[in-house]
Scaffold this motif. Structure first.
Motif, PDB file in Angstrom:
ATOM      1  N   ARG A  21       3.876   2.042   8.582  1.00 59.37           N
ATOM      2  CA  ARG A  21       2.923   2.300   9.673  1.00 59.37           C
ATOM      3  C   ARG A  21       2.864   3.780  10.014  1.00 59.37           C
ATOM      4  O   ARG A  21       1.792   4.312  10.310  1.00 59.37           O
ATOM      5  CB  ARG A  21       3.292   1.492  10.913  1.00 59.37           C
ATOM      6  CG  ARG A  21       2.923   0.043  10.801  1.00 59.37           C
ATOM      7  CD  ARG A  21       3.250  -0.727  12.062  1.00 59.37           C
ATOM      8  NE  ARG A  21       2.873  -2.117  11.922  1.00 59.37           N
ATOM      9  CZ  ARG A  21       3.519  -3.127  12.483  1.00 59.37           C
ATOM     10  NH1 ARG A  21       4.573  -2.896  13.273  1.00 59.37           N
ATOM     11  NH2 ARG A  21       3.122  -4.360  12.286  1.00 59.37           N
ATOM     12  N   SER A  22       4.011   4.444   9.970  1.00 60.39           N
ATOM     13  CA  SER A  22       4.031   5.881  10.294  1.00 60.39           C
ATOM     14  C   SER A  22       3.370   6.721   9.204  1.00 60.39           C
ATOM     15  O   SER A  22       2.907   7.820   9.471  1.00 60.39           O
ATOM     16  CB  SER A  22       5.462   6.360  10.547  1.00 60.39           C
ATOM     17  OG  SER A  22       6.193   6.413   9.349  1.00 60.39           O
ATOM     18  N   GLN A  23       3.305   6.193   7.985  1.00 55.52           N
ATOM     19  CA  GLN A  23       2.703   6.939   6.876  1.00 55.52           C
ATOM     20  C   GLN A  23       1.237   6.551   6.645  1.00 55.52           C
ATOM     21  O   GLN A  23       0.528   7.246   5.927  1.00 55.52           O
ATOM     22  CB  GLN A  23       3.488   6.690   5.586  1.00 55.52           C
ATOM     23  CG  GLN A  23       4.870   7.271   5.619  1.00 55.52           C
ATOM     24  CD  GLN A  23       5.643   7.006   4.334  1.00 55.52           C
ATOM     25  OE1 GLN A  23       5.063   6.771   3.295  1.00 55.52           O
ATOM     26  NE2 GLN A  23       6.958   7.039   4.424  1.00 55.52           N
ATOM     27  N   ALA A  24       0.834   5.426   7.223  1.00 54.15           N
ATOM     28  CA  ALA A  24      -0.541   4.942   6.985  1.00 54.15           C
ATOM     29  C   ALA A  24      -1.564   5.699   7.803  1.00 54.15           C
ATOM     30  O   ALA A  24      -1.343   6.358   8.728  1.00 54.15           O
ATOM     31  CB  ALA A  24      -0.626   3.453   7.291  1.00 54.15           C
ATOM     32  N   GLU A  74      12.175  -2.208   8.991  1.00 53.15           N
ATOM     33  CA  GLU A  74      12.210  -0.748   8.815  1.00 53.15           C
ATOM     34  C   GLU A  74      11.110  -0.287   7.863  1.00 53.15           C
ATOM     35  O   GLU A  74      10.473   0.751   8.083  1.00 53.15           O
ATOM     36  CB  GLU A  74      13.572  -0.307   8.289  1.00 53.15           C
ATOM     37  CG  GLU A  74      14.696  -0.424   9.296  1.00 53.15           C
ATOM     38  CD  GLU A  74      16.063  -0.126   8.672  1.00 53.15           C
ATOM     39  OE1 GLU A  74      16.124   0.614   7.667  1.00 53.15           O
ATOM     40  OE2 GLU A  74      17.063  -0.651   9.195  1.00 53.15           O
ATOM     41  N   MET A  75      10.897  -1.064   6.803  1.00 57.42           N
ATOM     42  CA  MET A  75       9.862  -0.692   5.833  1.00 57.42           C
ATOM     43  C   MET A  75       8.470  -0.771   6.457  1.00 57.42           C
ATOM     44  O   MET A  75       7.627   0.098   6.204  1.00 57.42           O
ATOM     45  CB  MET A  75       9.962  -1.581   4.582  1.00 57.42           C
ATOM     46  CG  MET A  75      11.207  -1.295   3.765  1.00 57.42           C
ATOM     47  SD  MET A  75      11.420  -2.406   2.357  1.00 57.42           S
ATOM     48  CE  MET A  75      10.248  -1.659   1.200  1.00 57.42           C
ATOM     49  N   ARG A 108       0.831  -1.211   0.000  1.00 66.01           N
ATOM     50  CA  ARG A 108       0.000   0.000   0.000  1.00 66.01           C
ATOM     51  C   ARG A 108       0.863   1.257   0.000  1.00 66.01           C
ATOM     52  O   ARG A 108       0.614   2.196  -0.754  1.00 66.01           O
ATOM     53  CB  ARG A 108      -0.924   0.012   1.214  1.00 66.01           C
ATOM     54  CG  ARG A 108      -1.842   1.251   1.230  1.00 66.01           C
ATOM     55  CD  ARG A 108      -2.734   1.351   2.460  1.00 66.01           C
ATOM     56  NE  ARG A 108      -3.341   0.087   2.799  1.00 66.01           N
ATOM     57  CZ  ARG A 108      -3.343  -0.424   4.042  1.00 66.01           C
ATOM     58  NH1 ARG A 108      -2.769   0.217   5.040  1.00 66.01           N
ATOM     59  NH2 ARG A 108      -3.917  -1.588   4.291  1.00 66.01           N
ATOM     60  N   VAL A 109       1.903   1.270   0.841  1.00 68.16           N
ATOM     61  CA  VAL A 109       2.708   2.487   0.990  1.00 68.16           C
ATOM     62  C   VAL A 109       3.790   2.611  -0.084  1.00 68.16           C
ATOM     63  O   VAL A 109       3.959   3.663  -0.687  1.00 68.16           O
ATOM     64  CB  VAL A 109       3.321   2.552   2.409  1.00 68.16           C
ATOM     65  CG1 VAL A 109       4.311   3.698   2.528  1.00 68.16           C
ATOM     66  CG2 VAL A 109       2.215   2.677   3.449  1.00 68.16           C
ATOM     67  N   PHE A 110       4.513   1.534  -0.355  1.00 66.33           N
ATOM     68  CA  PHE A 110       5.659   1.631  -1.260  1.00 66.33           C
ATOM     69  C   PHE A 110       5.307   1.408  -2.731  1.00 66.33           C
ATOM     70  O   PHE A 110       6.006   1.908  -3.608  1.00 66.33           O
ATOM     71  CB  PHE A 110       6.765   0.661  -0.826  1.00 66.33           C
ATOM     72  CG  PHE A 110       7.423   1.074   0.457  1.00 66.33           C
ATOM     73  CD1 PHE A 110       8.474   1.989   0.456  1.00 66.33           C
ATOM     74  CD2 PHE A 110       6.992   0.583   1.678  1.00 66.33           C
ATOM     75  CE1 PHE A 110       9.078   2.387   1.635  1.00 66.33           C
ATOM     76  CE2 PHE A 110       7.595   0.972   2.866  1.00 66.33           C
ATOM     77  CZ  PHE A 110       8.632   1.880   2.847  1.00 66.33           C
ATOM     78  N   ALA A 111       4.242   0.660  -3.014  1.00 59.41           N
ATOM     79  CA  ALA A 111       3.836   0.448  -4.401  1.00 59.41           C
ATOM     80  C   ALA A 111       2.546   1.200  -4.721  1.00 59.41           C
ATOM     81  O   ALA A 111       2.117   1.222  -5.867  1.00 59.41           O
ATOM     82  CB  ALA A 111       3.644  -1.046  -4.681  1.00 59.41           C
ATOM     83  N   ARG A 112       1.942   1.778  -3.687  1.00 59.40           N
ATOM     84  CA  ARG A 112       0.681   2.523  -3.823  1.00 59.40           C
ATOM     85  C   ARG A 112      -0.421   1.670  -4.455  1.00 59.40           C
ATOM     86  O   ARG A 112      -1.146   2.119  -5.342  1.00 59.40           O
ATOM     87  CB  ARG A 112       0.898   3.804  -4.624  1.00 59.40           C
ATOM     88  CG  ARG A 112       1.761   4.814  -3.907  1.00 59.40           C
ATOM     89  CD  ARG A 112       1.763   6.155  -4.602  1.00 59.40           C
ATOM     90  NE  ARG A 112       2.224   7.204  -3.757  1.00 59.40           N
ATOM     91  CZ  ARG A 112       3.505   7.540  -3.585  1.00 59.40           C
ATOM     92  NH1 ARG A 112       4.431   6.859  -4.196  1.00 59.40           N
ATOM     93  NH2 ARG A 112       3.830   8.541  -2.801  1.00 59.40           N
TER      94      ARG A 112
END
Length: 159
Positions: A156-159, A150-151, A97-101
């Motif tokens: 989690r911090s960006q979600a 780490e990823m 979700r975060v890195f590949a959107r």
């Protein structure tokens, strides 16, 4: 990858070393490696043609081929993939979700190497694949685990 070259029989003085290396990799062949009709060969590579997927293909130069090294995760990929798919499915969905959107209901790691990994994602529009780069290059399974943790933390911090 297609290798083009000249195949030559390994000469008798080199057979013991070739046999030792072969048996180290293919232990079950001990039952037939000494049969009369079993031989060892060496390929002197002349050209290499690489196909890495749609639109990723071409000839590999001699110097690139000579300098090539196995991926440092090659012997651990099965364990890494199995562990991630068995124990961290939610983390894979979050990373996708975060890195590949890409929003997905399911994520399965299908390949991993020193630079990142591939996932197969079940989305509301169907199955989709994605390549996700690591935050940095890794050289062993412990570093892989650290980068994946780490990823997840970053996701989690960006979600």
């Amino acid at each position: 990858m297609t290798l083009i070259g000249n195949v030559l029989t390994i000469l008798e003085p080199e057979v013991p070393e070739a046999r030792k290396l072969y048996l180290a990799r293919y232990a079950n062949s001990q039952y037939w490696v000494d049969f009369e009709d079993f031989s060892f060969y060496r390929m002197d590579v002349v050209d290499v043609y690489y196909v890495g997927g749609f639109g990723v293909m071409g000839w590999v130069s001699d110097s690139d081929y000579e300098r090539a090294q196995p991926d440092p995760l090659a012997d651990a990929t099965g364990e890494i993939i199995q562990h991630m798919n068995a124990d961290h499915k939610d983390a894979l969905i979050l990373i996708a979700r975060v890195f590949a959107r890409i929003e997905s209901q399911e994520a399965t790691m299908t390949a991993v190497d020193r630079l990142g990994f591939h996932v197969r994602l079940k989305t509301q529009d169907g199955i989709r694949g994605a390549r996700i780069a690591f935050l940095r290059e890794v050289t062993n399974p412990a570093e892989t685990r650290k980068v994946l943790v780490e990823m997840v933390q970053q996701a989690r911090s960006q979600a």
